[in-house]
Design a protein around this motif. Structure first.
Motif, short mmCIF file in Angstrom:
data_model
loop_
_atom_site.label_atom_id
_atom_site.label_comp_id
_atom_site.label_asym_id
_atom_site.label_seq_id
_atom_site.Cartn_x
_atom_site.Cartn_y
_atom_site.Cartn_z
N LEU A 56 0.86 -1.18 0.00
CA LEU A 56 0.00 0.00 0.00
C LEU A 56 0.90 1.23 0.00
O LEU A 56 1.09 1.89 1.02
N PRO A 57 1.48 1.58 -1.13
CA PRO A 57 2.43 2.69 -1.15
C PRO A 57 1.80 4.05 -0.84
O PRO A 57 2.48 4.95 -0.38
N TRP A 58 0.51 4.18 -1.03
CA TRP A 58 -0.16 5.45 -0.79
C TRP A 58 -0.31 5.76 0.69
O TRP A 58 -0.54 6.92 1.06
N THR A 59 -0.19 4.77 1.56
CA THR A 59 -0.37 5.02 3.00
C THR A 59 0.70 5.96 3.55
O THR A 59 0.43 6.73 4.47
N GLU A 60 1.90 5.90 3.00
CA GLU A 60 2.97 6.79 3.46
C GLU A 60 2.62 8.25 3.15
O GLU A 60 2.83 9.14 3.98
N GLU A 61 2.07 8.48 1.97
CA GLU A 61 1.70 9.85 1.59
C GLU A 61 0.56 10.37 2.47
O GLU A 61 0.60 11.52 2.93
N ILE A 62 -0.44 9.55 2.69
CA ILE A 62 -1.57 9.97 3.53
C ILE A 62 -1.12 10.15 4.97
O ILE A 62 -1.52 11.12 5.64
N ALA A 63 -0.29 9.26 5.48
CA ALA A 63 0.19 9.37 6.87
C ALA A 63 1.00 10.65 7.06
O ALA A 63 0.85 11.33 8.08
N SER A 64 1.82 11.02 6.08
CA SER A 64 2.58 12.27 6.17
C SER A 64 1.66 13.48 6.19
O SER A 64 1.84 14.40 7.00
N LEU A 65 0.67 13.47 5.33
CA LEU A 65 -0.29 14.57 5.28
C LEU A 65 -1.05 14.71 6.60
O LEU A 65 -1.17 15.80 7.15
N LEU A 66 -1.53 13.58 7.11
CA LEU A 66 -2.28 13.60 8.37
C LEU A 66 -1.39 14.04 9.54
O LEU A 66 -1.85 14.78 10.43
N ALA A 67 -0.14 13.61 9.54
CA ALA A 67 0.78 14.00 10.63
C ALA A 67 1.04 15.50 10.62
O ALA A 67 1.10 16.13 11.68
N ILE A 68 1.19 16.08 9.44
CA ILE A 68 1.42 17.53 9.36
C ILE A 68 0.22 18.30 9.89
O ILE A 68 0.36 19.26 10.65
N TYR A 69 -0.98 17.88 9.53
CA TYR A 69 -2.18 18.55 10.05
C TYR A 69 -2.33 18.33 11.55
O TYR A 69 -2.76 19.23 12.28
N ASN A 131 3.65 20.39 -8.07
CA ASN A 131 4.39 19.20 -7.61
C ASN A 131 3.39 18.26 -6.97
O ASN A 131 2.62 18.65 -6.10
N ARG A 132 3.43 17.03 -7.37
CA ARG A 132 2.46 16.04 -6.89
C ARG A 132 3.16 14.84 -6.27
O ARG A 132 4.28 14.51 -6.64
N THR A 133 2.45 14.19 -5.34
CA THR A 133 3.00 12.98 -4.73
C THR A 133 3.00 11.86 -5.77
O THR A 133 2.25 11.89 -6.74
N VAL A 134 3.82 10.85 -5.54
CA VAL A 134 4.02 9.80 -6.53
C VAL A 134 2.81 8.88 -6.65
O VAL A 134 2.31 8.63 -7.74
#
Length: 180
Positions: A56-69, A131-134
């Protein structure tokens, strides 16, 4: 100022008291939900990878976004409660009036810093719009909006602290201990 059960009696102060209390509760609730979501994303990624054998490579992107918020909301809540790191070298030696001046000056300087940081986050969100996430293709601007939210909120609160000054009902890190 006269207080009843810690609640100020003046209309403006009472409104500010309940508004700040509400901001703290909302920010704390959102921060907890966001951090729980980060934990859920990480656990889901590990379980799916180790048990199912898929990624689930997208979980890292979502987790980073949620952590910043979560950090943005948490920092705003900590600012309201006066729980940010404080180095107090000489405040305990100042008179009450000098501490009040120091409080307003510190709030003013903090407000300036927060405005600059919020402006920088806003500029970076504009600069990174393309710039977009992968994995998901989410714009990096959304990451900077979380940073902007935290700094803009703290700028508003520190501006209020500058204008209002110290109040008895607002938590302030006070290391001054009176000796009996």
């Amino acid at each position: 100022m006269l207080q009843v059960s810690g609640i100020p009696r003046g209309r403006v102060d009472r409104t500010a008291f309940y508004l700040l209390r509400g901001v703290t509760l909302v920010c704390d609730a959102i921060g907890v939900l966001l951090l729980a979501s980060v934990l859920l994303m990480i656990v889901a990624a590990v379980v799916v990878r180790d048990i199912i054998g898929a990624g689930l490579p997208w979980t890292e992107e979502i987790a980073s976004l949620l952590a910043i918020y979560a950090v943005g909301f948490g920092s705003l809540s900590a600012w309201v409660r006066g729980e940010h790191l404080l180095v107090d070298l000489f405040s305990h030696r100042l008179s009450r009036r000098a501490r009040a001046v120091q409080y307003r000056l510190t709030a003013l300087l903090s407000c300036g810093f927060f405005v600059l940081a919020a402006w920088g986050a806003w500029i970076m969100s504009d600069m990174s719009a393309n710039n977009r996430t992968v994995s998901l293709g989410i714009s990096f601007s959304y990451l900077y909006y979380g940073i902007f939210l935290g700094f803009a909120g703290m700028a508003v609160l520190s501006a209020w602290q500058t204008l209002r000054g110290m109040v008895d009902w607002q938590p302030v890190a006070d290391t001054h201990q009176e000796s009996p």
